[in-house]
Each structure stands twice: as C-alpha cells, then as structure tokens.
Scaffold this motif. Sequence first.
Motif, short mmCIF file in Angstrom:
data_model
loop_
_atom_site.label_atom_id
_atom_site.label_comp_id
_atom_site.label_asym_id
_atom_site.label_seq_id
_atom_site.Cartn_x
_atom_site.Cartn_y
_atom_site.Cartn_z
N HIS A 33 50.36 -37.02 38.49
CA HIS A 33 50.34 -35.66 39.04
C HIS A 33 51.05 -34.67 38.12
N ILE A 34 52.19 -35.05 37.59
CA ILE A 34 52.94 -34.16 36.69
C ILE A 34 52.13 -33.89 35.42
N ASP A 35 51.43 -34.91 34.92
CA ASP A 35 50.69 -34.76 33.67
C ASP A 35 49.41 -33.95 33.83
N THR A 36 48.90 -33.84 35.05
CA THR A 36 47.64 -33.15 35.28
C THR A 36 47.69 -31.73 34.74
N GLY A 37 46.68 -31.39 33.96
CA GLY A 37 46.58 -30.03 33.45
C GLY A 37 47.10 -29.84 32.05
N PHE A 38 47.70 -30.90 31.48
CA PHE A 38 48.26 -30.75 30.14
C PHE A 38 47.48 -31.50 29.06
N GLY A 39 46.52 -32.32 29.45
CA GLY A 39 45.81 -33.08 28.44
C GLY A 39 46.75 -34.04 27.74
N ASP A 40 47.04 -33.77 26.47
CA ASP A 40 47.99 -34.59 25.72
C ASP A 40 49.39 -34.08 26.01
N LEU A 41 50.07 -34.75 26.94
CA LEU A 41 51.38 -34.28 27.37
C LEU A 41 52.41 -34.32 26.24
N LYS A 42 52.21 -35.21 25.27
CA LYS A 42 53.18 -35.34 24.19
C LYS A 42 53.32 -34.05 23.39
N LYS A 43 52.29 -33.22 23.42
CA LYS A 43 52.34 -31.96 22.69
C LYS A 43 53.09 -30.88 23.47
N HIS A 44 53.33 -31.12 24.74
CA HIS A 44 53.92 -30.09 25.60
C HIS A 44 55.30 -30.46 26.13
N ALA A 45 55.55 -31.74 26.33
CA ALA A 45 56.76 -32.15 27.05
C ALA A 45 57.80 -32.75 26.11
N ALA A 46 59.04 -32.73 26.58
CA ALA A 46 60.12 -33.39 25.84
C ALA A 46 59.88 -34.90 25.84
N PRO A 47 60.35 -35.60 24.83
CA PRO A 47 60.18 -37.05 24.79
C PRO A 47 61.08 -37.73 25.80
N ARG A 48 60.93 -39.02 25.89
CA ARG A 48 61.79 -39.82 26.76
C ARG A 48 63.25 -39.67 26.33
N ALA A 49 64.13 -39.53 27.30
CA ALA A 49 65.55 -39.41 27.00
C ALA A 49 66.05 -40.67 26.31
N GLY A 50 66.99 -40.48 25.39
CA GLY A 50 67.60 -41.63 24.75
C GLY A 50 68.45 -42.41 25.74
N ASP A 51 68.86 -43.59 25.34
CA ASP A 51 69.61 -44.46 26.25
C ASP A 51 70.91 -43.82 26.73
#
Length: 544
Positions: A33-51
């Motif tokens: 649901h969060i990813d809907t509408g962004f296509g390639d989310l990696k181009k829009h969203a922050a990466p996974r938080a570090g440990d």
Amino acid sequence: MPARCTLIVAVACFALPSAARAADPLHTRIDKHIDTGFGDLKKHAAPRAGDEEFLRRVYLDLTGTTPATAELYRFLADSAGDKRTKLIDELLAGPGYARRMAWHFDVMLMERRPDSKVPRPAWEAYLRTAFADNKPYNALVREVLASDGSDPKVRAAAKFLLDRDLEPHLVTRDIARVFLGRNVQCAQCHDHPTISDYKQADYYGIQAYLSRSFLFPNAQAPTAVIAEKAEGDVTFMSVFDKNKTLNSTRPRMPGGKPADEPKVEKGKEYKVAPAANVKPEPAYSRRARLADAVTGADNPAFARNAVNRVWALMMGRGLVHPLDMDHGDNPPSHPELLDELAAAFVSHGYDLKWLVREIALSDAYQRSSETPAGLDDPPAEKYLVAVLKPLTPEQFAYAVMQATGHTDAERAALSKLGPKATEEALDARLAARLAPFRNVLGRGGEAGADTFSSTLDQTLFLKYGGAVRGLLPPRAGNLADRLGKITNPDAAADELFAAVLARRPTADERKDVADALRGTKDRQTTINELVWALVASAEFRFNH
C-alpha cells in the motif's frame, strides 16, 4: 475493497481482503500500500535504516528506552539475516513492552490530567497488567467504559470516567475523540459549521448513554462511584435554529441506529431504589450499553481509530492526521491501507502486540530518517523517510538513565539483594525518578514532530536541573565511572557514543572527544560535560 470508507459505513466495509492478498503477512501488505503510486520506490524513498538507527528506534518504540552498549555490540556483530525479526520478538516478549504501552495509553486516555479519584500507581499497574497479558484492545476499552468504580479490585479501570468527574460534555467529547477519532466538540451547540460528518444529534447520541449517570455520593468525594437513574433523556437545540426546536435522541453511536430500549413496567424501574445514602441501580442501564456500543462490530470507527493511533505511535503520524479529525473532508493518506489494518486487527482479535509487530516488520517502519540526495522535503504523509518523533517525557527519562549508566548502576546495586533483584524491582527504582521529567517535559500534552518546540523551562531543566545533572557524576558502574577508567581517547569516544546515542562515533567526533580530554585540567568534569552535551543534543531528544 472500495477506495475509501466513509465514517458511516456498514460492517462489510471491514470485510477481509481477497484470499490471495490475505495470504501475505500484514507487514508485506503494508508495504504494497505504501509503495503504490511510486513505481520504482528506490528512486523516491530513503533506504533501509542501518542497524544502529534501527536498533535505537525499535528499542524506544517497543520498550521506551535505549539499548545498553552490550546490546548494541551484540546486535551489530550478529550476521543472521533474520536478526531484526528476532529482536522485535524478543522486545515484545520482555517487560519493557508492557511498560512502554502503559505509558502511551495512559497519556492517550488521560491526557496528563491531575489524579483525583483513582491513584496513579493503581492505574499504571492496571495498564501494565493488561499489556503484559496482551489483553485484547476491545476488552480493555470495555473495562474502561463499563467499570463503575465500586469494586476495589477493578476500580482503577474507571479512571477515565471518574477522573473526569463524569462531566457530561467532557466525557462525551473525549469518548468521541479518543475511541472514535472524531473531535465533535463543535457539534455541542449545532451541527459542525465546516465538517458535514459531525452532527449535533451524533454528539448527544453519545451523551445519552451517560446522561442518567452521576457520581455517588457526590462529585467531590475521592471515593465516589458511578450511579444511575432510571429516567431522563437528553434534549438539544441548535443555536442557529430560529424556531428553537427542541430535539431528543436515544443513545447511539455516530451514524448508527438508536439503541433499542425495553419498556420497563411502572413501579419496577429500579433494582435498587433511590434512598438516602443508597446507590440506586436501575432495572435497565443505558450506561451498561455504552462499552459494547463503542467497541461493537457495528461501529467500525472504533477499530479504524485504534489502528490509526497505533500506526501513529510507530510511524510518527497517523494515516488520518490529526488523529481526532477522521471525517470525509480529511481522508486518510492511504485509505485502502487503513481499511486493511482495521480489518486485520478485528480478525486477529484486537491483538495490539500482533499489530505492533507487523508494523515494526514493515519496510516502511524500517526506512532511514535521513533524506537521500535528490529527495527534497518529502511529504511526511507519504512515509518515504522515517518521521522524527520527539521522545515522550517517560522515554526521555528512561533513555537518560540508560545513557548515563544509572540503569546499569542500579542493576548492579540490586544484584547484591539476591532473589529480590528482579526487573520489576529495578523498574520501580527507575520509575521513582519520572516525576520531574513528566512535570517539565509533559506540559501541554504530547508534541508531534510537526509541533515540537522546546520551551525555556525545558531548556533550563536540561541544562541545570538536578534530574539530569544528578545522573552525570561517576558512580560505580555508570558511564562517567567507565569513561574515567579508559585512557585511550578513541576507546572513550566509542564508549560515550555507544552508551548515549547507540552508535559509533565518526572520525570527526572521535577527534573532538580526544581534543577535549587532552586539553583539560579536570578530566572527570570534562567527561561529565561530554556526557551531558550528548544527552542534551537534538539527536538524543528524537527517535529517528
């Protein structure tokens, strides 16, 4: 599933998703649901938080405090692919979860109002037990709304009503806001002037459940209980009605049907008739229907509001925002997600721990709070970057005690007591230090990331107050004591940053610590000030 559900809906609006969708874990569906509408989310969203970022965040959210240095290094050294899942499960199974949830729901339900009829220790113990037992949320709310305070064993559950003195308008407003997500205060005197969903009849429909109730023997008695008359109806008139039409309504939830009420035979209106110094008990109780009306399956606003508030707890803002403005003109940022969360919550028996776990496992929750290059000022409601969350007074207090090593020192001191050295005993010692943090940092309710501002009182409290400063001097086993025994400046910087900020220092930060320690004539005072500087920093004040 429809694109969005209005507040006045049939139970079918919470129908379960298709079998194919339902086969996926909820955290997977959340991300879809969060990813809907962004296509390639990696181009829009922050990466996974570090440990390091993830560890501090999940500790604060699930236990209310920060990790010890040993826990930080253990997690960083773990190479298992499922270590985050294991950590989440470990924290949810520990005693810190019940403490954290009790803090949160205390503020949500009581909004830091003064204690009057139910002592705080009894109330907090009630909440902790409920969350330690993972009591279903609908059962917890039913107890809160159904208890009349007469049974000492469960009197604490009546705090929501008793400590509001059962004042009709205050209780009506807060039931609607806290449990239904609807701020109907402006509908007391007329239909809401700008929100078509909020009707005056809805306001008085809620009030009708309690309009016959009163505090016995009186509202001033600290041991008062809730009593009820057998007669009396609410009436209301719109201030804009030129004809001055007097209206009435039976009890009902907003958008729902009026409650069916039995006809009571004349002369048999009471099980216990009113008399001097006697608590009356009607044959038919409207108040007894309130709890089921609020939490019932035919009132979808209850589950919808519950999951929206848990989402805000974990994610920093609600899908409906503000949390108590759920109406057709303020749609959720992700309508289908809110519907799915509510449906899943109901189907899993209103299991709060399960819901918290699923949100914590999602990619959306585990996203970094650092805005990536090329993503300028991302809208918070899109959850492309983790929302900064100011620490609550309770989180801040426990995090300060953990960071300065006070928690470790108290645990070491308790270990000398043998069998009495329990986590409950340690928590009792730590909780005794909460009052000044609540008194200063808790004024004005809870601030969100979009409303946070530090007052002068809070600044002075952090800079000079004994509640913080008193934790800095060396004591056997605390941070200042440990740092005083470390001669290597780099090792001292590593210990300082791990203990306070749950991360390793940068090269520049190591140099700053080394320069400060090399240039001082009073090494212990400098160590104390280094600890204080990190504790008072903006990085420490926020969960990120």
